[in-house]
Motif scaffolding. Structure first.
Motif: not given
Length: 305
Positions: A27-47
């Motif tokens: 938080l607050p980055a994950t207030k409106a965005m799932p943490k799994e969608m936070l990028p690792i370089v240029d792709k979301p972590a869940i990818q």
């Protein structure tokens, strides 16, 4: 010790990815965005996690989500208007990247409903998995694509027809941060038989320095065990408790651990998430050279301060 193997058993093809957590550490980055969608370089972590499942031959992926997680579903859908725009521009490289996430696997979504722990989330997948064995991949643990942990785990499951858990050696002073396994050796130095699991033991009480990391290949008998669990702290149902029932002989098959000695990135912690971006960034085909030079220059400046 002689191990029983079955080379004719049905292969694992389904993967379950629990992704219903609130991501409060970000938080607050994950207030409106799932943490799994936070990028690792240029792709979301869940990818990265879905890519790992796909590379291991698991082409049927179920993501367990919660409230405000629609971005995850959107990411694995096609985006025709964006694809047409990129085609019109002749940008084949970006078009390929955009299409990749929707072509990795057959991705399904299921809501957990209530955040009642990892065991509960895995239990919710029963309606999709049925009576098949399946893999569970936790999104906070990224395994480097150059290290084939999940493939090895599936092979061990298929050969031994047993539950398989990923283990990793950690410093003794850090074992209290993990679930820890008591083990016996097998005929393979990288495979152990698990006899007991202890959640976050003290250094003195730990039966080994082998910590559980977020990869599992589970037999369907795990569902009945989860159904029989009593809720633990916070009213949650823990997957480790269910696995311990099996490890202590409460199931039809034993539990084995594959000891992983490769590259793992913990993205559940803010500092480690930044480190993962740096470590994967320096190996990136397009960004690696520039980033590596900048890191060397930055390190020199820090030393001089």
């Amino acid at each position: 010790m002689t191990e029983t193997r079955n080379v004719n058993a049905k292969r694992v093809v389904k993967a379950v990815i629990p992704a219903a957590g609130l991501g409060t550490r970000f938080l607050p980055a994950t207030k409106a965005m799932p943490k799994e969608m936070l990028p690792i370089v240029d792709k979301p972590a869940i990818q990265y996690v879905v890519e790992e499942a796909s590379e291991a031959g698991l082409t049927d992926v179920l993501i367990i989500t919660g409230r405000n997680k629609n971005n995850i579903s959107n990411h694995f859908d096609g985006v025709p208007e964006l694809e047409r725009a990129l085609e019109k521009k002749g940008d084949a490289k970006k078009l390929e990247k955009v299409k990749q996430s929707s072509e990795l696997a057959e991705v399904h979504m299921l809501r957990q409903g209530q955040p009642l722990g990892l065991g509960h989330a895995v239990g919710r997948s029963r309606c999709h998995v049925g009576d098949e064995s399946f893999a569970v991949l936790l999104g906070d643990d990224l395994i480097d694509a150059r290290d084939t942990l999940l493939t090895r785990m599936v092979e061990e499951h298929d050969a031994r027809q047993a539950t398989v858990i990923a283990l990793m050696e950690v410093p003794e002073e850090s074992i209290h941060l993990y679930g820890c396994a008591a083990v016996e050796p097998t005929d393979d130095p990288d495979v152990v038989r698990i006899t007991d699991l202890v959640e976050k033991p003290s250094r003195e009480e730990a039966p080994s320095n082998l910590a559980i990391i977020g990869r599992y290949v589970l037999r369907p008998e795990i569902f009945d065990v989860i159904d029989g669990l009593e809720p633990g702290r916070g009213g949650e149902y823990q997957l480790t408790d269910a696995l311990n029932v099996l490890a202590q002989g409460g199931g039809e098959a034993p539990v084995y651990g594959v000891v992983f000695r490769g590259r793992r990135y913990d993205t559940g912690d803010r500092a480690d998430w930044i480190k993962a971006n740096v470590l994967l960034g320096v190996d990136h085909d397009e960004l690696g050279g520039e980033l590596r030079d900048w890191i060397i220059d930055f390190a020199d400046r820090i030393r001089g301060e």
